[in-house]
Enzyme design. Structure first.
Site, short mmCIF file in Angstrom:
data_model
loop_
_atom_site.label_atom_id
_atom_site.label_comp_id
_atom_site.label_asym_id
_atom_site.label_seq_id
_atom_site.Cartn_x
_atom_site.Cartn_y
_atom_site.Cartn_z
N CYS A 53 -6.37 1.93 2.18
CA CYS A 53 -6.13 0.47 2.83
C CYS A 53 -7.36 -0.26 2.62
O CYS A 53 -7.23 -1.52 2.51
CB CYS A 53 -5.77 0.61 4.35
SG CYS A 53 -7.01 1.40 5.20
N HIS B 205 -7.13 1.33 9.71
CA HIS B 205 -6.30 0.25 8.73
C HIS B 205 -7.19 -0.76 8.55
O HIS B 205 -7.90 -1.43 9.48
CB HIS B 205 -5.01 0.03 9.30
CG HIS B 205 -4.10 -0.49 8.01
ND1 HIS B 205 -3.85 -0.23 7.01
CD2 HIS B 205 -3.45 -1.76 8.37
CE1 HIS B 205 -3.32 -0.99 6.33
NE2 HIS B 205 -2.98 -1.74 7.14
N GLN C 263 0.68 -1.09 -0.14
CA GLN C 263 -0.26 -0.04 -0.16
C GLN C 263 0.88 1.19 -0.07
O GLN C 263 1.59 1.51 0.90
CB GLN C 263 -0.77 0.02 1.09
CG GLN C 263 -1.94 1.28 1.28
CD GLN C 263 -2.55 1.57 2.51
OE1 GLN C 263 -2.72 0.67 3.31
NE2 GLN C 263 -2.92 2.60 2.97
N ASP D 15 -1.58 -7.27 4.18
CA ASP D 15 -1.55 -6.28 4.83
C ASP D 15 -0.55 -5.26 4.03
O ASP D 15 0.69 -5.52 4.21
CB ASP D 15 -1.27 -6.05 6.36
CG ASP D 15 -1.00 -4.70 7.04
OD1 ASP D 15 -1.28 -3.85 6.34
OD2 ASP D 15 -0.88 -4.57 8.35
#
Length: 229
Positions: free
Chosen positions: A93, A166, A87, A181
């Site tokens: 996100c 997030h 990201q 992630d």
């Protein structure tokens, strides 16, 4: 993190489903709220469940757990079939978590011709950093994201605003549970799973985040599932 900023997308299934439709995901699949991680509440979700998405505030406890997971990952083997991207766009996100979920389930999800299908095809041989750059340069996905973000029940924050929440995604690839992630160094293998245990295994991974921050009540869980009948 690049200087690129998108409008934050609301953790609202209606908004997220609008975004998925704009990207070419058929209405056979949809995002639904998860009302609890107990077995009986998980079983209320339409089946199959392809992924869980966890939303939470960015705190010191998250940062500590992120470091612990990265250390624990070590040199653990990662399936070459895992789609993973970094990201690099601020406030994206939610989009990255949705992309991680959909792009790791294209054996189940038939994508229509459009921006997302082109994005996946163009990402086939790229590194996570290069895929992130491809997303930065995708005007079609950016416009679809911003259009969906404006459909939320609350006013979308300004593009320059910093959002201290997030998203992470949990998916099954080759019978391994992965946490994805875009802020971390790479995919985190969380242990073996199977189609009939994935939902519960992913829920346990979400509960571990909650266990480490027990005073935090601002956790939200969503699921990508078959369409609710």
């Amino acid at each position: 993190m690049s200087s690129e900023r998108w409008l934050p997308i609301e953790s609202n299934p209606t908004v997220m489903n609008s975004f998925l439709r704009k990207l070419g995901v058929s209405d056979e699949w949809e995002v639904n709220d998860v009302y609890g991680l107990e077995d009986e509440l998980l079983m209320m979700l339409p089946q199959p469940v392809l992924g869980l998405l966890l939303l939470f505030p960015i705190t010191d406890k998250y940062e500590e757990y992120a470091k612990e997971l990265t250390t624990k990952r070590g040199d653990a083997p990662i399936s070459k079939k895992v789609f993973y991207m970094k990201q690099t766009i601020s406030n994206a996100c939610g989009t990255v978590a949705l992309l991680h979920t959909v792009c790791n389930n294209t054996d189940s999800i038939q994508l229509q011709d459009g921006a997302l299908k082109e994005f996946i095809e163009s990402s086939a041989s790229k590194t996570p950093e290069e895929i992130a750059e491809t997303l930065e340069n995708s005007e079609s996905i950016c416009n679809s994201h911003d259009d969906a973000a404006r459909e939320g029940q609350t006013s979308a924050p300004a593009r320059e605003d910093s959002v201290d929440y997030h998203f992470v995604a949990f998916v099954r690839v080759e019978d391994e549970l992965y946490e994805l992630d875009g802020r971390k160094d790479g995919p985190i293998p969380m242990g073996k799973t199977a189609p009939d245990t994935f939902m519960k295994d992913a829920a346990k991974a979400c509960q571990e985040y909650m266990r480490r921050d027990p005073d935090n009540i601002h956790f939200t869980v969503l699921a990508l599932t078959a369409k609710m009948l």
